[in-house]
Enzyme design. Structure first.
Site, short mmCIF file in Angstrom:
data_model
loop_
_atom_site.label_atom_id
_atom_site.label_comp_id
_atom_site.label_asym_id
_atom_site.label_seq_id
_atom_site.Cartn_x
_atom_site.Cartn_y
_atom_site.Cartn_z
N HIS A 134 14.44 39.12 36.55
CA HIS A 134 15.02 40.12 35.63
C HIS A 134 14.48 39.91 34.21
O HIS A 134 14.04 40.86 33.55
CB HIS A 134 16.55 39.99 35.65
N GLU A 135 14.49 38.65 33.74
CA GLU A 135 14.00 38.38 32.39
C GLU A 135 12.48 38.57 32.31
O GLU A 135 11.97 39.07 31.30
CB GLU A 135 14.39 36.97 31.94
#
Length: 196
Positions: free
Chosen positions: A147-148
């Site tokens: 996600h990051e």
């Protein structure tokens, strides 16, 4: 110092971020400010574009996920001990059958949707001391990293949704970009009306 988190709709969130080097100005201060900002917003990850900087750096601390009763003890331990800074990361492999998990994002408050991702990753990165690492992660740890990592690639979790889901949340996203939302942390909204 707590930095404002950039809201959905700001172009910096859609740019592919650039690598940095050891001479990046005030890097240690930036890292400390990002930790403060992430914890203040009760986040488990924060990428530099989310504080307005299009550079390839993010940090994670997925310890809150370790409270999930369905996880085994080994995965809980990984999540508890995974407080890390990733500088100039490259995901070099993603494997396994995609699985869904309800994701949210500090830049897109009050929106959570199931996102499909592969469960296993191998990532190369430098830590805050410029030591190089190649590591493999699975499950929720991999998901938080993915996600990051997407943030530094200019990808938001909403980009991974079906066209129907995107239509269903379109007005919510428009309101977020205009600042028509109440959040408990400092944010910067790209399309908020300026007071005269």
């Amino acid at each position: 110092m707590i930095l404002p988190i950039i809201a959905y709709g700001d172009p910096v969130l859609k740019k592919k971020a650039k690598d940095i080097d050891k001479d990046y100005p005030k890097l240690e201060e930036l890292i400390n400010n990002m930790w403060d900002t992430m914890y203040n917003a009760y986040g488990v990850g924060l990428a530099a574009p989310q504080v307005g900087l299009p550079v390839r750096m993010f940090m994670i601390d997925p310890a809150p996920f370790a409270d999930d009763e369905e996880l085994d003890e080994a995965e809980k331990k990984v999540l508890m001990d995974l407080r890390k800074v990733f500088i100039n990361p490259q995901i070099i492999e993603e494997t396994g059958e995609e699985w869904a998990f309800s994701e949210g994002c500090l830049s897109i408050p009050e929106v959570r949707e199931d996102v499909f991702r592969q469960p296993d990753i191998t990532i190369e990165y430098h830590d805050e001391n410029w030591e190089k690492h190649t590591e493999t992660y699975s499950g929720l740890a991999a998901r938080v990293i993915q996600h990051e990592y997407d943030h530094i690639e200019g990808i938001l979790f909403t980009d991974k949704l079906s066209s129907l889901k995107k239509r269903l949340i379109k007005s919510k996203l428009a309101n977020i970009s205009k600042g028509k939302i109440n959040v408990e942390y400092k944010m910067r909204f790209p399309n908020a009306k300026k007071a005269r």
